[in-house]
Design an enzyme around this catalytic site. Structure first.
Site, PDB file in Angstrom:
ATOM      1  CE  LYS A 149      -1.758 -15.926  -2.448  1.00 32.86           C
ATOM      2  NZ  LYS A 149      -1.777 -16.528  -1.112  1.00 32.86           N
ATOM      3  CG  ASN A 156       3.478  -6.536   1.079  1.00 38.11           C
ATOM      4  OD1 ASN A 156       3.248  -7.738   0.965  1.00 38.11           O
ATOM      5  ND2 ASN A 156       2.525  -5.663   1.338  1.00 38.11           N
ATOM      6  CB  CYS A 197      -0.084  -4.532  -1.215  1.00 41.47           C
ATOM      7  SG  CYS A 197      -1.716  -4.855  -0.526  1.00 41.47           S
ATOM      8  NE  ARG A 214      -6.283  -0.297  -5.521  1.00 38.54           N
ATOM      9  CZ  ARG A 214      -6.717  -0.617  -4.310  1.00 38.54           C
ATOM     10  NH1 ARG A 214      -6.683   0.296  -3.340  1.00 38.54           N
ATOM     11  NH2 ARG A 214      -7.174  -1.830  -4.043  1.00 38.54           N
TER      12      ARG A 214
END
Length: 441
Positions: free
Chosen positions: A157, A214, A266, A336
């Protein structure tokens, strides 16, 4: 153990530093001369709590060295980690060109048996491609050297990567080679002393596990955001709903917070890659597609609430908004896919001005948005509120948790807080004359 890590990006640098911290001799290779020079001088190109000190400490102890030479990196290495980027293309395909370049370089320069580990997040079947790339380079040399390719996905993380690596809740090793599996278990055993953390499986299952993890976390976020939007309409409080369902041990309390959606390097990238994998395999990934769609809508929910509060888009023109938080999450400078970028862009297009404050990420956001004149840097949270009509909170940095609401009320002309992370309680703001607009509250 002597190991090498190829790629000094986020995952590679954390991996290299943490292995060195446990006494291994680690060579970290990168092909960016500027980055290498900075790292040799103890300057870290990313922000991650504790990382700079760990890199400096192990570099001074000669357990961590940086190079751009594969000859140097592979000279004594027993294990080589591939930790280069796998960016998404416009069609969601994970770009494996850097992974395959590394595979070719390993095959070209290796002089001894190796365990090659895919640490990068890669699609199912990548280990086979890496194995083929190494074998091709070896054949071109006329060399026969034993090697194994193993999948060892990372579950770090941002903002807590050091803790996650040093005290993992699981260590997934995908391998079809018993000796390679044992080598990886020996390497990771110091990180697994208190409890057995190893989850051993075949390579393809390990590759899919990272994407599945994820996608599952992203699903929880999008599901709670849909429930929050429903709560707004039917008069429920999503925070009470969260407590009600999170107390069920079958569900648990993690990743049940409603807000303005997820971002980062991610979740968005991995969901796109998973969708592409499904398309290639002829499997309709309808739920994954829905997770994405809900998240993209949710990034604009705060802007929709702003327009509703002021009576429409035209009424927003000329307004000045304080924005607290730009990074996609606290304790990182990563912007991002950050929801804040969507929020700022939408407000600027409506003719508003945004005074933004973030402890780390403002400069990156300003550059990403094209240095717009309507986006103004604030030097502190309260500086952002000075002269603003309303406050929007997009990132739940700790310093935003207990501000002076009395001071905030003095600075906000319209005395309204649009709380995109449900950080505040309406009752706490009311005595100061502040109106609270939350998500599903």
């Amino acid at each position: 153990m002597d190991i090498s890590v190829i790629g000094a990006g986020y995952v590679g640098l954390v991996t290299a530093a943490c292995f060195a911290e446990m006494g291994n001799v680690v060579t970290c290779l990168d092909n960016n001369p500027g980055k290498l020079e900075s790292l040799r001088q103890g300057q870290i190109p990313i922000f991650e709590p504790g990382l700079e000190e760990m890199v400096l400490r192990n570099a001074q102890a000669k357990r961590l060295v940086f190079t751009d030479s594969y000859v140097h990196a592979l000279d004594k290495a027993e294990v080589v980690f591939i930790a280069v980027g796998t960016p998404s293309g416009s069609d969601g395909v994970a770009d494996l060109q850097y992974v395959m370049q590394v595979a070719g370089e390993i095959g070209t320069h290796m002089q001894r048996p190796l365990v090659v580990v895919d640490k990068s997040t890669v699609p199912v079947g990548t280990a086979d491609q890496v194995r083929g790339g190494i074998a091709k380079a070896l054949a071109a040399r006329g060399a026969q050297i034993d090697f194994a390719v193993v999948s060892n996905p990372e579950f770090l993380k941002e903002g807590a990567a050091i803790e996650d690596f040093m005290s993992p809740n699981r260590i997934v090793i995908g391998s079809d080679d018993k000796a390679a599996t044992q080598t990886l278990c020996n390497l990771y055993r110091p990180f697994s002393r208190n409890h057995e953390r190893f989850v051993l499986m075949d390579v393809r299952s390990a590759e899919l596990t990272k994407y599945a993890a994820n996608a599952m976390l992203a699903a929880r976020i999008s599901f709670m955001n849909e429930l929050a939007n429903l709560s707004d309409v039917v008069g429920a409080d999503i925070e009470k709903v969260r407590l009600g369902i999170g107390s069920d041990v079958r569900i648990g309390s993690h990743f049940l917070y409603a807000g303005v959606g997820y971002g980062g390097s991610c979740f968005p990238k991995d969901l796109k890659a998973l969708l592409h994998t499904g398309t290639q395999a002829g499997v309709s990934m309808d739920m994954v597609r829905a997770i994405e769609a809900v998240n993209e809508r949710q990034k604009l929910i705060l802007v929709e609430k702003v327009k509703a509060f002021y009576g429409g888009a035209e009424a927003v023109k000329g307004k000045v908004f304080a924005l607290w938080g730009v990074a996609f999450k606290p304790n990182t400078d990563d912007i991002r896919e950050a929801p804040s970028l969507v929020i700022v862009d939408a407000l600027l297009k409506l003719g508003a001005t945004v005074r933004a404050y973030d402890p780390l990420a403002f400069d990156a956001a300003w550059q990403q948005l094209g240095q717009p004149a309507g986006l103004v840097r604030a030097e502190s949270a309260m500086d952002a509120a000075l002269g603003a009509d309303a406050l929007l909170l997009a990132t739940e940095w700790k310093e935003f948790r207990s501000p002076s609401f009395a001071e905030l009320a003095k600075r906000l002309a319209d005395k309204v807080v649009f709380d995109g992370r449900n950080l505040y309680d309406r009752a706490a703001l009311k005595p100061y004359g502040l109106h609270h607009v939350g998500i599903g509250r």
